[in-house]
Design an enzyme around this catalytic site. Structure first.
Site, PDB file in Angstrom:
ATOM      1  N   PRO A   1       0.802  -1.226   0.000  1.00  0.00           N
ATOM      2  CA  PRO A   1       0.000   0.000   0.000  1.00  0.00           C
ATOM      3  C   PRO A   1       0.831   1.270   0.000  1.00  0.00           C
ATOM      4  CG  PRO A   1      -0.829  -1.550   1.640  1.00  0.00           C
ATOM      5  CD  PRO A   1       0.484  -2.078   1.166  1.00  0.00           C
TER       6      PRO A   1
ATOM      7  N   GLU B   1       0.607  -8.218   8.290  1.00  0.00           N
ATOM      8  CA  GLU B   1       0.651  -6.787   8.561  1.00  0.00           C
ATOM      9  C   GLU B   1       1.626  -6.030   7.670  1.00  0.00           C
ATOM     10  OE1 GLU B   1      -0.576  -3.294  10.332  1.00  0.00           O
ATOM     11  OE2 GLU B   1      -1.405  -5.317  10.445  1.00  0.00           O
TER      12      GLU B   1
ATOM     13  N   ARG C   1       0.100  -7.467 -21.807  1.00  0.00           N
ATOM     14  CA  ARG C   1      -0.694  -7.092 -22.986  1.00  0.00           C
ATOM     15  C   ARG C   1       0.050  -6.092 -23.870  1.00  0.00           C
ATOM     16  NH1 ARG C   1      -4.131  -3.015 -23.108  1.00  0.00           N
ATOM     17  NH2 ARG C   1      -5.872  -4.317 -23.770  1.00  0.00           N
TER      18      ARG C   1
ATOM     19  N   ASP D   1      -5.325   2.358 -26.270  1.00  0.00           N
ATOM     20  CA  ASP D   1      -6.124   2.193 -25.056  1.00  0.00           C
ATOM     21  C   ASP D   1      -6.188   3.486 -24.254  1.00  0.00           C
ATOM     22  OD1 ASP D   1      -6.786  -0.410 -25.452  1.00  0.00           O
ATOM     23  OD2 ASP D   1      -5.176  -1.232 -24.227  1.00  0.00           O
TER      24      ASP D   1
END
Length: 249
Positions: free
Chosen positions: A89, A116, A154, A169
């Site tokens: 994160p 954690e 991709r 895209d």
């Protein structure tokens, strides 16, 4: 491209990696992957890979030894200098630009944590990149690694069938993609824009550019920050803004 993924839950990847575009990419030789359960590298007699944090606190922290040994084993095995990507994160938010950067590499190692967090020495001494796929918390790094891998693979040649697809895209051009239509021309009274059936390719491209600018202005105006538009695009954007103001009156 070679991708190694360190995870405690290798079975999570098999359905995703053996389906759709990722399966096709392997079939054409664009990439191969290896799932490593880093629990196999622990020297703990109880097979533990985590422990309580120094200083106290909730949760468990992944120990450095199994991760260090697993990564060093992979580097020695392939005699390469891979990018080692930590899914966490606190990492930089993943973008299309990052996908394009990583897509140029020959060898990537992903580290997927659970619990954690990681012992800080993992970040400081073996990791080259820290990536987050968004400002929310998942149970582990596995889902994030799947997302990042898909977006990278991709971009490899011959994976999508049409190599133009990836470059057009959304986010590849820093603009959201224009609307798409297919047959039938008239579906329940809803018709395809006439310009798309005109056969005039210049007009079609102008319509697509205008609609791409319009959609970006409406949904993601932040994407214009730092984006260099040519004069024709600037004129289109001015018209879009004027029409938007007129609608609000």
């Amino acid at each position: 491209m070679k991708i190694d993924i360190l995870t405690l839950f290798p079975d999570m990847f098999k359905g995703v990696f053996e389906s759709s575009i990722l399966k096709r990419a392997q079939d054409v030789g664009a990439f191969s992957y290896n799932l490593i359960d880093f629990r196999d590298f622990t020297t703990d007699k109880h097979n533990k890979v985590d422990d309580y944090p120094y200083g106290g606190g909730a949760g468990m922290v992944l120990k450095p030894q199994p991760i260090f040994d697993a990564v060093e084993h992979l580097i020695d095995q392939h005699e390469s200098k891979p990018r080692v990507v930590l899914m966490c994160p606190q990492g930089e938010t993943f973008t299309q630009r990052k996908a394009e950067e990583l897509a140029k590499e020959d060898h990537l190692i992903f580290i997927c944590g659970h619990y954690e967090g990681y012992d800080e020495r993992i970040r400081e001494h073996i990791v080259t990149d820290e990536i987050s796929i968004g400002d929310y918390v998942l149970t582990g790094g596995e889902l994030g690694a799947m997302v990042v891998t898909d977006s990278i693979i991709r971009l490899q040649s011959d994976v999508l069938g049409n190599n133009e697809s990836a470059t057009l895209d959304s986010f590849s051009t820093n603009l959201l993609e224009h609307p798409h239509y297919t047959r039938p021309n008239d579906f329940r009274g809803m018709t395809v824009p006439e310009v798309l059936t005109s056969g005039n390719h210049q007009k079609i491209e102008e319509w697509r550019k205008y609609e791409s600018l319009k959609r970006t202005y409406s949904r993601r105006p932040d994407l214009f920050e730092g984006l260099e538009l040519d004069q024709k695009e600037l004129d289109m954007l001015d018209e879009i803004k004027r029409n938007d103001v007129a609608r609000d009156k």
